[in-house]
Structures are given as C-alpha cells and as structure tokens.
Design an enzyme around this catalytic site. Structure first.
Site, mmCIF file in Angstrom:
data_model
loop_
_atom_site.group_PDB
_atom_site.id
_atom_site.type_symbol
_atom_site.label_atom_id
_atom_site.label_comp_id
_atom_site.label_asym_id
_atom_site.label_seq_id
_atom_site.Cartn_x
_atom_site.Cartn_y
_atom_site.Cartn_z
ATOM 1 N N CYS A 1 -54.667 -26.739 109.923
ATOM 2 C CA CYS A 1 -55.514 -25.601 110.315
ATOM 3 C C CYS A 1 -56.873 -26.087 110.801
ATOM 4 O O CYS A 1 -57.492 -25.460 111.640
ATOM 5 C CB CYS A 1 -55.674 -24.662 109.140
ATOM 6 S SG CYS A 1 -56.189 -25.522 107.651
ATOM 7 N N GLU B 1 -54.136 -21.114 118.698
ATOM 8 C CA GLU B 1 -53.797 -22.211 117.802
ATOM 9 C C GLU B 1 -52.388 -22.698 118.142
ATOM 10 O O GLU B 1 -51.435 -21.921 118.127
ATOM 11 C CB GLU B 1 -53.824 -21.729 116.352
ATOM 12 C CG GLU B 1 -53.599 -22.832 115.368
ATOM 13 C CD GLU B 1 -53.549 -22.335 113.943
ATOM 14 O OE1 GLU B 1 -52.813 -21.372 113.662
ATOM 15 O OE2 GLU B 1 -54.248 -22.925 113.101
HETATM 16 P P1 NAD Z 1 -47.016 -17.975 108.016
HETATM 17 O O1 NAD Z 1 -48.110 -16.968 108.052
HETATM 18 O O2 NAD Z 1 -45.840 -17.772 108.868
HETATM 19 O O3 NAD Z 1 -46.470 -18.120 106.527
HETATM 20 C C1 NAD Z 1 -47.313 -18.379 105.437
HETATM 21 C C2 NAD Z 1 -46.683 -17.842 104.174
HETATM 22 O O4 NAD Z 1 -46.652 -16.414 104.242
HETATM 23 C C3 NAD Z 1 -45.247 -18.305 103.959
HETATM 24 O O5 NAD Z 1 -45.033 -18.564 102.601
HETATM 25 C C4 NAD Z 1 -44.451 -17.099 104.430
HETATM 26 O O6 NAD Z 1 -43.163 -17.033 103.868
HETATM 27 C C5 NAD Z 1 -45.344 -15.962 103.947
HETATM 28 N N1 NAD Z 1 -45.115 -14.669 104.594
HETATM 29 C C6 NAD Z 1 -44.533 -14.428 105.795
HETATM 30 N N2 NAD Z 1 -44.463 -13.098 106.023
HETATM 31 C C7 NAD Z 1 -45.025 -12.482 104.954
HETATM 32 C C8 NAD Z 1 -45.266 -11.117 104.615
HETATM 33 N N3 NAD Z 1 -44.912 -10.114 105.413
HETATM 34 N N4 NAD Z 1 -45.890 -10.850 103.438
HETATM 35 C C9 NAD Z 1 -46.281 -11.849 102.621
HETATM 36 N N5 NAD Z 1 -46.049 -13.148 102.882
HETATM 37 C C10 NAD Z 1 -45.445 -13.473 104.044
HETATM 38 O O7 NAD Z 1 -47.726 -19.380 108.313
HETATM 39 P P2 NAD Z 1 -47.041 -20.818 108.390
HETATM 40 O O8 NAD Z 1 -46.305 -20.915 109.676
HETATM 41 O O9 NAD Z 1 -46.319 -21.085 107.127
HETATM 42 O O10 NAD Z 1 -48.336 -21.759 108.420
HETATM 43 C C11 NAD Z 1 -49.043 -22.052 109.573
HETATM 44 C C12 NAD Z 1 -50.325 -21.227 109.632
HETATM 45 O O11 NAD Z 1 -51.084 -21.436 108.448
HETATM 46 C C13 NAD Z 1 -51.226 -21.663 110.760
HETATM 47 O O12 NAD Z 1 -51.758 -20.527 111.408
HETATM 48 C C14 NAD Z 1 -52.340 -22.424 110.052
HETATM 49 O O13 NAD Z 1 -53.558 -22.466 110.718
HETATM 50 C C15 NAD Z 1 -52.443 -21.691 108.771
HETATM 51 N N6 NAD Z 1 -53.080 -22.544 107.757
HETATM 52 C C16 NAD Z 1 -54.349 -22.255 107.339
HETATM 53 C C17 NAD Z 1 -54.991 -23.084 106.410
HETATM 54 C C18 NAD Z 1 -56.387 -22.803 105.931
HETATM 55 O O14 NAD Z 1 -56.783 -23.378 104.919
HETATM 56 N N7 NAD Z 1 -57.158 -21.977 106.590
HETATM 57 C C19 NAD Z 1 -54.320 -24.199 105.924
HETATM 58 C C20 NAD Z 1 -53.028 -24.464 106.385
HETATM 59 C C21 NAD Z 1 -52.407 -23.623 107.292
#
Ligand code: NAD
Length: 471
Positions: free
Chosen positions: A278, A378
């Site tokens: 991120c 992103e």
């Molecule tokens: P994602 O949003 O697809 O999933 C994240 C989590 O949310 C997963 O466990 C997923 O199963 C869950 N999820 C999905 N739909 C949901 C819903 N409707 N309700 C509740 N939970 C739900 O993200 P990803 O693809 O796993 O990760 C990548 C993203 O994470 C990128 O945008 C990245 O920038 C961000 N990220 C941010 C940080 C930070 O510290 N700011 C760190 C790492 C990653």
C-alpha cells in the site's frame, strides 16, 4: 498438500460449519498446495459469541494482565519467525528477505503495544471528574493478503492492549499463513475467546462481522471499495471503524539529491513487496533538469532488481499473489501505453523463463502526466510512473494531486529543505531519504487512504472509548 478444515474459536480449533472448499494455489507455478474449508455466517456468529463472553472479563483486565498477555504473544510468535516467513514465501510468493522483515515487524508489534500501554495513562482526574479509557468491545479485524502476519499481529496487539477481544477475518488468500500464525499464538495460552479466527470470504464472514450488533469496532486493511462498504454497512450498528486503504505514494526527488543513492532508494520503495504494498512509492517526481540522468540511472539500477524464485535471497521481485492480480497489472501496463506513456524498462508479459507463474516485469514508465490512469490509480504491482516537474512548488502540487494520501518520500541532500517539502505533503507518513519505520509512529492515510491510525499509542487509542465519572 495442506488441508485446513477448522477455525479457531473459543481457544480451540473447531470443525467448519461452512462447507465451501477453496484451493490454495502457489503463485510461482500455479500448483495447488492446499485446500481450505471456508467459514460461513454461523462460524462467524459462534466466534463473535465467544469473543463477547470473553470480553465480560477481559474488558475489565488490568494493565499488568494485558502486558503479560502481550509478552506471551510476542514470545509465542517469535518462536515461529522462520515458519511464518516460509509460509509467506510459499503461499503468497513474498520474497524471503522482505517477508522476514514483515513478519518480524508483526512480532515486534506486541512489545510496541505493551510499551504504548505502559505509557498511556488510562485514568485521569479533572478536578472531581475521573476520566477513564475503556475498551470499545468486541473487535472485528479484517485483513488483506499482502502482509498477513504483520496485519494480524499489529491489530491484535493494539486490541489486546486496549482490553478488547477479537474475531479475525484474514484474507482467504492467506489461509496457510494464518494457520501457521494461529498455531503459534495458541501457544501463548490466552484466555479462552480472546482470540478467534475465521477464514472465509469477505462478503460472507466479513459482512457478518460488519453487520453483527455484538461487534463494536471494525479494523480493516484492504481496498477502498471494500472500505466504503464497511463504512456504509457498519453505520447501521454504529460501528467504530479504522480503515487502512490504498495509496499512490509520491517519491519527490529534489534537484540536490545524490542520484547514486536516491535512484536505488526510489526503486526499493516502488518495488517493495514486489510492488504489492500500500505504501509503495509508485510515482517518482523528478526535476526536469535531471530527467535524462535519472532515466539513465534507472536503466542501470534496475539490473539489481532480479525477478525470480521468492525463496532465493538474491530475488528482489517475486510473483504476484494470483493470476487475477497478474492480469490486473498487465491491464494497467497496456493502459499506460495506450495513454501515451513510454516504457523505459519492463513492459507487458512474463519475464523470460517465468511463464509458469504469476510473474510480471518490473516496469518503469516515463513521459507520464499526473492525470494519466497509471499515475492516479493504485496498480498494486511493480509499476513505477516517472513524472517530471519544474519547480519545488510544482512537485508538491503534483504529489498532493491524488485521491490518496498514505505515504510519501522526499529524497535530497539538504535536510532542512527536505523537511520543508515533507511538511507540505498531505499524507499520513512522509519518510526522508529512505524507507524507514518506527513502531510508535502512527500509520494511516489522509483522504481515500483511510480513516484512523495504527501502531503504538495511536493504534491502541483506536480501540478505546472515553468515559467520564462526575461527582
Ligand atoms: P480487499 O479489499 O479486496 O480485501 C481485504 C479484506 O476484506 C479481505 O479479507 C476480504 O476478504 C475482505 N472483504 C472483501 N469484501 C468484504 C465485505 N463486503 N465486507 C467485509 N470484508 C470484505 O483488498 P485486498 O485485495 O485483499 O488487498 C489489497 C488492498 O489493500 C490494496 O488496495 C492495498 O492498498 C490495501 N492495503 C492497505 C494497507 C494499509 O495499511 N493502508 C496495507 C496493505 C494493503
């Protein structure tokens, strides 16, 4: 082949009520290395009920009791540093050097939270009024796949320091890593129900956590799209939310930067965690009068960023986590070309010899305008956009011209000037000259990069409510 059919509820591994089975695919070669039975709403509700029962006593625990638990968690996780790193390399394709650092930083979070807990007064007197900081209640911790052990440990550490009990919903893409971690944490002999972990889909397990009235707080790391859903759906039960979302972080290379150090440093920030970070510095802002030198410097420095087997310590960029992620990166590279940016190094397709896995070529675009898609969205892969600027003010304006505001870097030799520029960046964290970390420094974003902060005292405060008793 690893088969996972249980969830961790009320201090024990219990059979999944959910029946759906998902393959776990190794990103380096596409082979199936495991199967996980995914949790359903019923598993989630059982975990929430266990956390609620445990909160009745843990919510009233003393500082010393919580500190002891944090030390035990630290000890239990530390004993499995290598297992945790190996699992991250195997299942996620994290490069071994960086995976080890990420895991270590998760383990360190337990002691950092203990320090924050010891230093934060939980009771204050204002004349005859007593103000106390109270745990918010049962917390749902929802995490992304790109640094599994770090996110789980960090959120758990802050929650425990605050006196909360938790239900964790890790990314289903991290099922093996989560299992290794939970088996390790089980050795910490925690009060039953303090820690519960249910692996399942976001729209099933995550959604139940968000709508369940017995969950007081959601701490989420993931995408903006899901963050928006959580904020909206959580409003119905007045959830407290911490959202750690995406970024499009600028690295401002000032015209006095020493390029032999600044360029490798900029590439490390762009390609860290194979670009699936991120905080990755994916926009490199370069003064026009040094652009040609920088381009040449990038062509040379990129040779040190070898793509390869993530288990090989010489590898700098491993595979993307999944085929879907591979395709996402390819589509952004195509979009960059279509919009008129020029590929300086890398480009579409697999690197030669790595056709079987989800490998992409570390790619640097030049002639990028900040309003192009590759400069605004992103990508979450090793794709860097080089953007030229005229004056320092223009560099600051371009850096801030983004919906995101998570992280930024300023590279230059005059530290006073670098600090002055850093102080004008609208981002939660700005590093000067190198990617660096401080476990007590807050982490989190301005704008679409999220709501709230993690780490140290800031992370702990996100799990606390304030109560005043007046006489
Ligand atoms: P994602 O949003 O697809 O999933 C994240 C989590 O949310 C997963 O466990 C997923 O199963 C869950 N999820 C999905 N739909 C949901 C819903 N409707 N309700 C509740 N939970 C739900 O993200 P990803 O693809 O796993 O990760 C990548 C993203 O994470 C990128 O945008 C990245 O920038 C961000 N990220 C941010 C940080 C930070 O510290 N700011 C760190 C790492 C990653």
């Amino acid at each position: 082949m690893k088969t996972i059919t249980t969830h961790y509820i009320d201090g024990a591994f219990v059979q999944s009520h959910g029946r759906e089975v998902m393959d776990i695919v190794k990103p380096t070669n596409g082979q199936i290395i495991g199967r996980v039975t995914l949790a359903d709403e019923e598993d989630t509700r059982r975990a929430i009920a266990a956390a609620k029962r445990a909160f009745a006593s843990f919510g009233r625990s003393t500082k010393e009791e919580r500190a002891k638990i944090l030390r035990r968690l630290h000890e239990a996780a530390s004993a499995h540093l290598d297992d945790l790193t190996d699992a991250m390399v195997e299942e996620y394709g994290g490069i071994v050097q960086f995976a080890g650092l990420l895991v270590q930083s998760g383990i360190d979070a337990f002691l950092a939270s203990e320090k924050a807990l010891q230093e934060l007064p939980l009771t204050r007197s204002l004349g005859k009024t007593t103000v106390t900081l109270e745990p918010v209640g049962v917390a749902g911790l929802i995490t992304a796949w790109n640094a599994n052990a770090l996110f789980i440990c960090l959120k758990l550490a802050s929650a425990v320091a605050a006196g909360c009990t938790v239900v964790i919903k890790p990314s289903e893409l991290s099922s093996i890593q989560t299992r290794v971690l939970v088996e390790a944490l089980h050795e910490a002999d925690l009060p039953k129900g303090l820690l519960n972990v249910v692996t399942g889909l976001g729209n099933v397990v995550g959604a139940e956590l968000v709508r369940n009235p017995d969950v007081a707080k959601i701490s989420f790391t993931g995408s903006v799209a899901v963050g928006e859903t959580i904020m909206r759906d959580g409003a119905k039960t007045m959830k407290r939310v911490t959202l750690e979302l995406g970024g499009k972080s600028p690295t401002i290379l000032l015209d006095d930067a020493a390029l032999d150090k600044a360029i490798p440093s900029a590439l490390v920030m762009a390609f860290m965690n194979s670009g699936q970070a991120c905080a990755a510095g994916t926009r490199l802002l370069v003064p026009k009068n040094r652009l040609e030198e920088v381009k040449q410097g990038i062509r040379e420095a990129i040779l040190a960023f070898a793509v390869g087997d993530p288990a090989d310590p010489k590898t700098a960029v491993g595979p993307m986590v999944s085929q879907k992620q591979y395709e996402r990166i390819q589509s952004y590279i195509r979009k960059g070309i279509e919009e008129g940016a020029e590929v300086l190094v890398g480009g579409e397709g697999h690197p030669e010899g790595f056709e079987a896995g989800c490998f992409v070529k570390p790619t640097v675009f030049v002639n990028v305008k900040n309003d192009m898609t590759i400069a605004q969205e992103e990508i979450f892969g090793p794709v860097l956009a080089v953007i030229a600027y005229g004056s320092e003010d223009e560099a600051i304006r371009i850096a801030n011209d983004s919906k995101y505001g998570l992280h930024a870097a300023v590279l230059g030799t005059d530290l006073e000037r670098a600090r002055r520029v850093a102080s004008q960046i609208r981002a939660g964290r700005v590093v000067i000259n190198n990617m660096t970390d401080d476990p007590q420094a807050p982490w989190g974003g301005f704008k679409y990069s999220g709501v709230g902060r993690e780490y140290g005292r800031y992370g702990m405060e996100a799990f606390l409510e304030t109560r005043a008793i007046l006489e």
